[in-house]
Scaffold this motif. Structure first.
Motif, PDB file in Angstrom:
ATOM      1  N   VAL A  58      38.350  36.932  25.522  1.00 15.58           N
ATOM      2  CA  VAL A  58      38.896  37.111  26.867  1.00 15.58           C
ATOM      3  C   VAL A  58      37.817  37.744  27.733  1.00 15.58           C
ATOM      4  O   VAL A  58      37.236  38.774  27.374  1.00 15.58           O
ATOM      5  CB  VAL A  58      40.155  38.001  26.851  1.00 15.58           C
ATOM      6  CG1 VAL A  58      40.632  38.273  28.276  1.00 15.58           C
ATOM      7  CG2 VAL A  58      41.261  37.332  26.043  1.00 15.58           C
ATOM      8  N   ASP A  74      36.448  38.546  31.995  1.00 14.97           N
ATOM      9  CA  ASP A  74      36.878  38.759  33.376  1.00 14.97           C
ATOM     10  C   ASP A  74      35.937  37.980  34.291  1.00 14.97           C
ATOM     11  O   ASP A  74      34.722  38.186  34.285  1.00 14.97           O
ATOM     12  CB  ASP A  74      36.847  40.245  33.725  1.00 14.97           C
ATOM     13  CG  ASP A  74      37.392  40.526  35.119  1.00 14.97           C
ATOM     14  OD1 ASP A  74      36.689  40.209  36.103  1.00 14.97           O
ATOM     15  OD2 ASP A  74      38.503  41.051  35.233  1.00 14.97           O
ATOM     16  N   ARG A 110      39.701  37.743  37.510  1.00 12.73           N
ATOM     17  CA  ARG A 110      40.692  36.917  36.823  1.00 12.73           C
ATOM     18  C   ARG A 110      40.350  36.822  35.349  1.00 12.73           C
ATOM     19  O   ARG A 110      39.218  36.493  34.988  1.00 12.73           O
ATOM     20  CB  ARG A 110      40.762  35.520  37.430  1.00 12.73           C
ATOM     21  CG  ARG A 110      41.865  34.636  36.834  1.00 12.73           C
ATOM     22  CD  ARG A 110      41.905  33.266  37.486  1.00 12.73           C
ATOM     23  NE  ARG A 110      43.032  32.478  36.997  1.00 12.73           N
ATOM     24  CZ  ARG A 110      43.275  31.214  37.363  1.00 12.73           C
ATOM     25  NH1 ARG A 110      42.448  30.600  38.226  1.00 12.73           N
ATOM     26  NH2 ARG A 110      44.322  30.564  36.888  1.00 12.73           N
ATOM     27  N   LYS A 111      41.317  37.095  34.505  1.00 16.74           N
ATOM     28  CA  LYS A 111      41.084  37.026  33.066  1.00 16.74           C
ATOM     29  C   LYS A 111      41.197  35.580  32.575  1.00 16.74           C
ATOM     30  O   LYS A 111      42.058  34.830  33.010  1.00 16.74           O
ATOM     31  CB  LYS A 111      42.075  37.907  32.314  1.00 16.74           C
ATOM     32  CG  LYS A 111      41.805  39.401  32.459  1.00 16.74           C
ATOM     33  CD  LYS A 111      42.733  40.208  31.571  1.00 16.74           C
ATOM     34  CE  LYS A 111      42.410  41.689  31.643  1.00 16.74           C
ATOM     35  NZ  LYS A 111      43.294  42.488  30.756  1.00 16.74           N
ATOM     36  N   ALA A 112      40.308  35.248  31.642  1.00 17.22           N
ATOM     37  CA  ALA A 112      40.317  33.905  31.055  1.00 17.22           C
ATOM     38  C   ALA A 112      39.961  34.004  29.586  1.00 17.22           C
ATOM     39  O   ALA A 112      39.204  34.899  29.173  1.00 17.22           O
ATOM     40  CB  ALA A 112      39.322  33.000  31.770  1.00 17.22           C
ATOM     41  N   VAL A 153      46.756  35.350  29.299  1.00 15.36           N
ATOM     42  CA  VAL A 153      45.903  34.846  30.376  1.00 15.36           C
ATOM     43  C   VAL A 153      46.515  33.584  30.961  1.00 15.36           C
ATOM     44  O   VAL A 153      47.333  32.914  30.330  1.00 15.36           O
ATOM     45  CB  VAL A 153      44.476  34.539  29.870  1.00 15.36           C
ATOM     46  CG1 VAL A 153      43.802  35.790  29.328  1.00 15.36           C
ATOM     47  CG2 VAL A 153      44.501  33.440  28.804  1.00 15.36           C
TER      48      VAL A 153
END
Length: 245
Positions: A102, A104, A108-110, A188
């Motif tokens: 994960v 940032d 936005r987290k992905a 996410v």
């Protein structure tokens, strides 16, 4: 500024056009990025970090120069370069990521991953993957003389080509339920991966919440780059040129 994502270049000494495009990308584009993420299968097959060939040194030096310039670079192992290890990372300065990470991206987290583990219908491949990721087996392989390694790799590559010709495209694509499981597990709404060679941006909903899955493209006929900034993302291509390195 931008963050760049690439995967599935399948670089080898025999793909001069792809290698030239990669070198140009590193020197003219990645050098200006906030960060570069390589999500697996950078190489057609990475035989081991002890590879001292001219080709291996060229690729490693491109990463070393990029990181030294101040651009952080992150690497997720793919199914063709799962032997990229700590010696590669130490030499280049690249940071190795786990199977699922994960990150940032501008707030936005992905979750980023190579994508092979999402193809749960391809049970034959997943069994092979489980075997070759065993630490003891990799340790043994790394102790084998280089000329023997090359023979083993050539045989494995031939087997992979034969198997792919016999498999349906559905089997080699992701399983939707596994995509959902991974995204929910990491909490996410954005996933970025490669492996399937089907570049696209997929949007869907989970419990009325919008989700996005971005699939990176391969570099077989042109370069493929995901360009992300603080307001949007864009899957782009890069042309090959007839040029020497």
């Amino acid at each position: 500024m931008t963050t760049l994502f690439i995967s599935d270049l399948h670089l080898s000494p025999n793909t001069q056009d792809i290698t030239a495009c990669f070198v140009q990308f590193m020197r003219n584009e990645a050098i200006h990025a906030d960060a570069l993420y390589v999500l697996g299968d950078l190489f057609e097959f990475w035989i081991g970090d002890e590879d001292r060939s001219e080709f291996a040194l060229l690729i490693k030096n491109e990463f070393k120069t990029l990181v030294a310039s101040g651009v952080p670079c992150f690497f997720t192992q793919g199914n063709r370069d799962f032997l990229v290890g700590q010696r590669f990372a130490k030499y280049t300065g690249v940071q190795l990521l786990g199977d699922e990470t994960v990150i940032d991206i501008y707030g936005r987290k992905a979750v980023v991953l190579h994508g092979d583990t999402l193809c749960t219908q391809d049970t034959q491949y997943l069994e092979f993957r489980a075997k070759v990721h065993q630490p003891w087996l990799q340790w043994v392989f790394n102790k084998i003389p280089m000329f023997i390694k090359k023979k083993i790799v050539a045989k494995v590559q031939s087997g992979i080509r034969d198997e792919k010709e016999m498999k349906s495209l559905d089997i080699m694509d992701v399983t939707p339920s596994e995509v959902i499981r991974v995204m929910e597990a990491h909490q996410v709404d954005l996933m970025i991966h490669g492996h399937t060679h089907r570049p696209d941006v997929h949007t869907f909903e989970i419990n009325n919440h919008p989700m996005t899955r971005i699939v990176l493209g391969d570099w077989y006929q042109q370069g493929s780059v995901l360009v992300v900034n603080d307001s949007n993302y864009d899957l782009q291509t890069r042309p090959f040129f007839n040029q020497s390195i």
